[in-house]
Design an enzyme around this catalytic site. Sequence first.
Site, mmCIF file in Angstrom:
data_model
loop_
_atom_site.group_PDB
_atom_site.id
_atom_site.type_symbol
_atom_site.label_atom_id
_atom_site.label_comp_id
_atom_site.label_asym_id
_atom_site.label_seq_id
_atom_site.Cartn_x
_atom_site.Cartn_y
_atom_site.Cartn_z
ATOM 1 N N HIS A 1 0.837 -1.204 0.000
ATOM 2 C CA HIS A 1 0.000 0.000 0.000
ATOM 3 C C HIS A 1 0.873 1.256 0.000
ATOM 4 O O HIS A 1 0.686 2.153 -0.841
ATOM 5 C CB HIS A 1 -0.914 -0.020 1.222
ATOM 6 C CG HIS A 1 -1.816 1.161 1.342
ATOM 7 N ND1 HIS A 1 -3.155 1.119 1.008
ATOM 8 C CD2 HIS A 1 -1.587 2.437 1.757
ATOM 9 C CE1 HIS A 1 -3.696 2.305 1.201
ATOM 10 N NE2 HIS A 1 -2.767 3.131 1.670
ATOM 11 N N GLU A 2 1.801 1.329 0.930
ATOM 12 C CA GLU A 2 2.636 2.533 1.027
ATOM 13 C C GLU A 2 3.531 2.682 -0.199
ATOM 14 O O GLU A 2 3.799 3.806 -0.650
ATOM 15 C CB GLU A 2 3.460 2.509 2.317
ATOM 16 C CG GLU A 2 2.637 2.511 3.593
ATOM 17 C CD GLU A 2 1.581 3.619 3.630
ATOM 18 O OE1 GLU A 2 1.815 4.699 3.053
ATOM 19 O OE2 GLU A 2 0.518 3.398 4.232
ATOM 20 N N HIS B 1 1.635 4.425 -2.909
ATOM 21 C CA HIS B 1 1.704 5.884 -2.750
ATOM 22 C C HIS B 1 3.044 6.404 -3.262
ATOM 23 O O HIS B 1 3.118 7.423 -3.956
ATOM 24 C CB HIS B 1 1.579 6.268 -1.268
ATOM 25 C CG HIS B 1 0.180 6.276 -0.750
ATOM 26 N ND1 HIS B 1 -0.852 6.954 -1.357
ATOM 27 C CD2 HIS B 1 -0.361 5.697 0.369
ATOM 28 C CE1 HIS B 1 -1.963 6.800 -0.658
ATOM 29 N NE2 HIS B 1 -1.690 6.043 0.395
ATOM 30 N N HIS C 1 3.263 6.670 -6.989
ATOM 31 C CA HIS C 1 2.495 7.814 -7.491
ATOM 32 C C HIS C 1 3.351 9.079 -7.433
ATOM 33 O O HIS C 1 3.305 9.932 -8.344
ATOM 34 C CB HIS C 1 1.232 7.978 -6.645
ATOM 35 C CG HIS C 1 0.127 8.711 -7.323
ATOM 36 N ND1 HIS C 1 -1.035 9.051 -6.679
ATOM 37 C CD2 HIS C 1 -0.013 9.183 -8.585
ATOM 38 C CE1 HIS C 1 -1.847 9.681 -7.518
ATOM 39 N NE2 HIS C 1 -1.239 9.786 -8.678
#
Length: 690
Positions: free
Chosen positions: A471-472, A475, A478
């Site tokens: 998940h991190e 980020h 992105h």
Amino acid sequence: MSNPLLNLPLLPAFDQLQPSQVAPAIAELIDNCRDQLEKGLENPDWDNTLAPLEEAQDRLNRAFSPVSHLNSVLSGPWREPYEAALAEVTAYWTELGQNRDLYGVYRQLAESPEFADWPQARRQAVKLGLRDFELSGVGLEGDARERFAANSRRLAELSSQFANNVLDATNAWTYHTEDAAELSGLPQTALAAAGAAAQSRNLPGWVITLEGPSFLAVMTHADNRALRERVHRAFVSRASETGPDGGKFDNSSVMEEILKLRAEQAKLLGMESYAELSVASKMAPDTDRVLEFLNDLAERAKPAAEREFAELKAFATDNLGLQELKPWDIPWAAEKLKQERYAISQEELRPYFPYEKVLAGLFAVVEKLFGVTAEADDSVATWHEDARFFWLTRNGERIAGFYLDAFAREKKRGGAWMDTVSTRRQTESGLQLPIAYLVCNFSPPISAAGAPAAGGEPSLLTHNEVTTLFHEFGHGLHHMLTKVDVADVSGINGVAWDAVELPSQFLENWCWQPEAIAMMSGHYKTGEPLPAELLDKMLAAKNFQSAMFTVRQLEFALFDFLLHSRNTGASAEEIQQLLNDVRKRVAVVPSAAENRFQHGFAHIFAGGYAAGYYSYKWAEVLSADAFSLFEEKGIFDRATGEKFLHSILEKGGSREAEDLFTEFRGRAPKIDALLRHSGIEQLALNTDPG
């Protein structure tokens, strides 16, 4: 000696930074920004005004970034200089947001005949800039203008105070025991960590803390019901007026003042509520649409959640001798039921997910999808021995970098997050690469000296922690894979907050794909792959109590949005009453009388999620729908990976989130994939987000 916060190499000189350097550096950099603005307004246009101001503000951001980061991961001596710097930085940004001369430059540029021919990123930066000026009170006069600015400064102070209280309350409570029988049921990894925690305090036996790995281990595995109750009551009452440290780190008045000031900010801007102000910069069209989305999903998920909880209560009565399921029993009983039904537990999976193997697997997945490679660079200075630095390369060329600080420790903020070190932007001397911080709180490796019973073990992750890492990193991608060169819309900048979770939740999907799992798993002692039997059980249990998890998230999201939909503030009692009311509507599990979840809800009181916690569910629709294209084409289909890269990751905030999603998927988002992935596809919704 020169100040390393003013020299500003691409990577902060963490081995040279001192708290005493913060105040003079920030003061000088803010003065530079003000001087540059004054100069730029003499002959206003993009090249004379906005570009040089971006350069000056980038220097300020890159100096403040390591100070803010060190306060989060080390606290201690960095707290006071960080808070002083935060006040100065907030004052500057508030002042800038109300600068009518600069606002006039933006308007002049937007209205110029050549604006339509500008590059997309520049046009979007100007468009978002105009919106942000208006939301910053640029149109206010006199007392209202001054009040808005004062409120902004005070809100920054209060958010920091809220986070400090949560951290201090978490660190203040421990439970020490020398009786091994009290810890019956705890897995060896948790016992080793508790032994290390005791040894670090020069105590015999074991110490339980409220840090994530310790707390979760007790709540999930401790057979000692009294211990579970003790730890649960301490955790849910953190930073409140009740519980073992009641009143000592109480966030009650902090929440009250935050809500009062947020409501006043909205009113000053002519809005009904802070929720309306929040949604003005998001993908959702208005507040009604957000509530419709959340209520619709809650209405359809709750019946499934009630069935799941009824099953858990019946199992606890029939198999565990619990006539009444208390809040501190639920994770423990759920784990027993999961083992009964699927013969699988997170602890059974841990040996097959050693941290280093998972990390290598994550990098391999990302390389297959997007053609980028992660390479460690141990020559880069960091703030702690646990932290490491990596370069991202494509075709042998460095395109970005990131720091990774993965393990829990005292005085480190809980949870997991990504933050920015530097933003990709074009400078006079060349392209500035994007650099990120990635922070988690996993169980650390245990040395043989620290835990004689374990004999020394590497960090072993639960599968839940594996998904957190992915998940991190989503980020991070992105931020790091952007191709945009204008800072205001580069990477995650300018991305609607309810779409910013798309890449992070999207990447989690590979944690459930057998082909990808094979790349990230292997027994830490033998290297043996995750047995097919365990893999099958893990996949079969994927949606275990997924409806209960869904309504839990909806409880948080509805509470947050309704709280910020009030046109006035709220007392601590009113905050509690609202949470109670939301729980009656959507929750299915009981809460302890002293549960003060709101007092530790840092996402909305100390983070960027005020009236925006719904973003997790909103973006989950987007991420599930995006991944469904990989399900159609193949989970490692390179063409589809390139399409996601070019349509979503590289574009940053340079275009509207819905337009980018539609470019990737070829249509507007649909809810179907989320319902299917979560196992509640029969609960078809009437509407789709945005």
